[in-house]
Design a protein around this motif. Structure first.
Motif, PDB file in Angstrom:
ATOM      1  N   VAL A  60       0.277  17.895   9.665  1.00 54.85           N
ATOM      2  CA  VAL A  60       0.639  16.655  10.425  1.00 54.85           C
ATOM      3  C   VAL A  60      -0.328  15.568  10.919  1.00 54.85           C
ATOM      4  CG1 VAL A  60       2.154  15.596  12.079  1.00 54.85           C
ATOM      5  CG2 VAL A  60       3.083  17.304  10.841  1.00 54.85           C
ATOM      6  N   PRO A  61      -1.149  16.274  11.733  1.00 57.16           N
ATOM      7  CA  PRO A  61      -2.340  15.293  12.213  1.00 57.16           C
ATOM      8  C   PRO A  61      -3.175  14.815  11.038  1.00 57.16           C
ATOM      9  CG  PRO A  61      -2.286  17.475  13.252  1.00 57.16           C
ATOM     10  CD  PRO A  61      -1.277  17.781  12.261  1.00 57.16           C
ATOM     11  N   GLN A  62      -3.409  15.595   9.868  1.00 53.13           N
ATOM     12  CA  GLN A  62      -4.104  15.106   8.705  1.00 53.13           C
ATOM     13  C   GLN A  62      -3.625  14.054   8.095  1.00 53.13           C
ATOM     14  OE1 GLN A  62      -4.449  19.048   6.860  1.00 53.13           O
ATOM     15  NE2 GLN A  62      -6.855  18.742   6.730  1.00 53.13           N
ATOM     16  N   LEU A  63      -1.841  14.208   8.019  1.00 51.51           N
ATOM     17  CA  LEU A  63      -1.192  13.028   7.642  1.00 51.51           C
ATOM     18  C   LEU A  63      -1.438  11.961   8.300  1.00 51.51           C
ATOM     19  CD1 LEU A  63       0.834  11.697   5.320  1.00 51.51           C
ATOM     20  CD2 LEU A  63       2.604  12.971   6.663  1.00 51.51           C
ATOM     21  N   LEU A  64      -1.165  11.844   9.604  1.00 54.35           N
ATOM     22  CA  LEU A  64      -1.210  10.789  10.383  1.00 54.35           C
ATOM     23  C   LEU A  64      -2.765   9.991  10.323  1.00 54.35           C
ATOM     24  CD1 LEU A  64       0.483  12.152  13.529  1.00 54.35           C
ATOM     25  CD2 LEU A  64       1.278  10.252  12.021  1.00 54.35           C
ATOM     26  N   GLN A  65      -3.715  10.839  10.382  1.00 50.56           N
ATOM     27  CA  GLN A  65      -5.136  10.341  10.198  1.00 50.56           C
ATOM     28  C   GLN A  65      -5.225   9.654   8.856  1.00 50.56           C
ATOM     29  OE1 GLN A  65      -8.222  13.252   9.758  1.00 50.56           O
ATOM     30  NE2 GLN A  65      -9.976  11.953  10.405  1.00 50.56           N
ATOM     31  N   GLN A  66      -4.677  10.139   7.485  1.00 49.76           N
ATOM     32  CA  GLN A  66      -4.725   9.482   6.510  1.00 49.76           C
ATOM     33  C   GLN A  66      -3.910   7.920   6.550  1.00 49.76           C
ATOM     34  OE1 GLN A  66      -6.828  10.167   4.218  1.00 49.76           O
ATOM     35  NE2 GLN A  66      -6.080   8.492   2.949  1.00 49.76           N
ATOM     36  N   MET A  67      -2.883   8.117   7.046  1.00 53.49           N
ATOM     37  CA  MET A  67      -1.990   6.966   7.292  1.00 53.49           C
ATOM     38  C   MET A  67      -2.568   6.029   8.210  1.00 53.49           C
ATOM     39  SD  MET A  67       1.765   8.732   8.005  1.00 53.49           S
ATOM     40  CE  MET A  67       2.505   7.130   8.222  1.00 53.49           C
ATOM     41  N   ARG A  68      -3.298   6.349   9.240  1.00 53.53           N
ATOM     42  CA  ARG A  68      -4.036   5.409   9.986  1.00 53.53           C
ATOM     43  C   ARG A  68      -5.185   4.763   9.383  1.00 53.53           C
ATOM     44  NH1 ARG A  68      -3.060   9.375  14.390  1.00 53.53           N
ATOM     45  NH2 ARG A  68      -1.556   8.714  15.540  1.00 53.53           N
ATOM     46  N   LYS A  69      -5.921   5.687   8.404  1.00 53.85           N
ATOM     47  CA  LYS A  69      -7.028   5.102   7.738  1.00 53.85           C
ATOM     48  C   LYS A  69      -6.399   4.129   6.670  1.00 53.85           C
ATOM     49  CE  LYS A  69     -10.401   6.862   4.321  1.00 53.85           C
ATOM     50  NZ  LYS A  69     -10.942   7.994   3.820  1.00 53.85           N
ATOM     51  N   ARG A 101       0.808  -1.119  -0.142  1.00 55.18           N
ATOM     52  CA  ARG A 101       0.079   0.044   0.050  1.00 55.18           C
ATOM     53  C   ARG A 101       0.975   1.399   0.035  1.00 55.18           C
ATOM     54  NH1 ARG A 101      -5.521  -0.671   1.903  1.00 55.18           N
ATOM     55  NH2 ARG A 101      -5.524   1.544   1.288  1.00 55.18           N
ATOM     56  N   ARG A 102       0.414   2.291  -0.554  1.00 55.58           N
ATOM     57  CA  ARG A 102       1.015   3.567  -0.452  1.00 55.58           C
ATOM     58  C   ARG A 102      -0.055   4.626  -0.503  1.00 55.58           C
ATOM     59  NH1 ARG A 102       1.314   6.083  -5.989  1.00 55.58           N
ATOM     60  NH2 ARG A 102       0.650   4.675  -7.572  1.00 55.58           N
ATOM     61  N   ILE A 103       0.136   5.835  -0.139  1.00 61.70           N
ATOM     62  CA  ILE A 103      -0.917   7.000  -0.381  1.00 61.70           C
ATOM     63  C   ILE A 103      -0.415   8.068  -1.122  1.00 61.70           C
ATOM     64  CG2 ILE A 103      -2.042   6.323   1.860  1.00 61.70           C
ATOM     65  CD1 ILE A 103      -0.515   8.456   3.336  1.00 61.70           C
ATOM     66  N   MET A 104      -1.312   8.754  -1.785  1.00 58.11           N
ATOM     67  CA  MET A 104      -0.842   9.866  -2.404  1.00 58.11           C
ATOM     68  C   MET A 104      -1.022  11.128  -1.512  1.00 58.11           C
ATOM     69  SD  MET A 104      -0.563   8.987  -5.427  1.00 58.11           S
ATOM     70  CE  MET A 104      -0.628  10.289  -6.610  1.00 58.11           C
ATOM     71  N   VAL A 105       0.123  11.627  -0.906  1.00 54.08           N
ATOM     72  CA  VAL A 105       0.258  12.833   0.048  1.00 54.08           C
ATOM     73  C   VAL A 105      -0.251  14.233  -0.620  1.00 54.08           C
ATOM     74  CG1 VAL A 105       1.539  13.777   1.738  1.00 54.08           C
ATOM     75  CG2 VAL A 105       1.349  11.258   1.291  1.00 54.08           C
ATOM     76  N   ASP A 106      -1.134  14.927  -0.148  1.00 51.65           N
ATOM     77  CA  ASP A 106      -1.330  16.376  -0.349  1.00 51.65           C
ATOM     78  C   ASP A 106      -0.526  17.309   0.351  1.00 51.65           C
ATOM     79  OD1 ASP A 106      -2.424  18.752  -0.485  1.00 51.65           O
ATOM     80  OD2 ASP A 106      -4.707  17.958  -0.737  1.00 51.65           O
ATOM     81  N   GLY A 107       0.361  17.889  -0.307  1.00 54.42           N
ATOM     82  CA  GLY A 107       1.210  18.820   0.265  1.00 54.42           C
ATOM     83  C   GLY A 107       0.713  19.774   1.243  1.00 54.42           C
ATOM     84  N   ARG A 108      -0.709  19.917   1.206  1.00 55.06           N
ATOM     85  CA  ARG A 108      -1.285  21.085   2.192  1.00 55.06           C
ATOM     86  C   ARG A 108      -1.776  20.395   3.334  1.00 55.06           C
ATOM     87  NH1 ARG A 108      -5.466  22.451  -2.384  1.00 55.06           N
ATOM     88  NH2 ARG A 108      -5.340  20.078  -2.326  1.00 55.06           N
ATOM     89  N   TRP A 109      -1.750  18.974   3.544  1.00 51.01           N
ATOM     90  CA  TRP A 109      -1.888  18.453   4.949  1.00 51.01           C
ATOM     91  C   TRP A 109      -1.041  18.884   5.717  1.00 51.01           C
ATOM     92  CZ3 TRP A 109      -2.228  12.597   2.957  1.00 51.01           C
ATOM     93  CH2 TRP A 109      -3.607  12.488   2.205  1.00 51.01           C
TER      94      TRP A 109
END
Length: 128
Positions: free
Chosen positions: A115-124, A105-113
């Motif tokens: 740190v909490p948004q990134l962590l939330q997306q990673m957990r999801k 698995r990988r995610i497409m990271v939005d550069g505007r996220w």
């Protein structure tokens, strides 16, 4: 996709080489971005030609792959294994029990996220 290398608005050979020299892993992503789950064309052009081009630019082996659109299935994973790749990355599917390294698995990271948004997306994304 390597068809865009050195084209206006895309990475140049020099930029790609610099990324590699700075420690980034350079992986293949096909020649021109077809959905491989429906592909019936030239597999050599899509899987092996891009790897050879990237290896020529970076001077290093290219053994990883990211599926265009994240789309994959067991038949495509088998093609990658046969082409000599060591692993492949997808986006939203379940891992393949018979080929877990070809369904990472990988995610497409939005550069505007934040740190909490990134962590939330990673957990999801990475919880099964």
């Amino acid at each position: 996709m390597t068809v865009t290398l050195n084209k206006k608005g895309y990475l140049s050979h020099t930029q790609l080489r610099r990324l590699h020299q700075r420690g980034h892993v350079i992986g293949a992503h096909t020649w021109n971005h077809p959905n491989l789950t429906h592909f019936t064309g030239n597999w050599h052009q899509q899987l092996e030609q891009p790897r050879r081009q990237l290896e020529a630019v970076t001077g290093a082996s290219v053994t990883t792959f990211a599926y265009p659109y994240g789309a994959f299935n067991a038949a495509v994973a088998k093609r990658l294994q046969e082409a000599g790749y060591s692993c492949a990355f997808q986006l939203t599917g379940a891992p393949l029990p018979q080929a877990p390294l070809f369904s990472l698995r990988r995610i497409m990271v939005d550069g505007r996220w934040s740190v909490p948004q990134l962590l939330q997306q990673m957990r999801k994304t990475f919880s099964y």
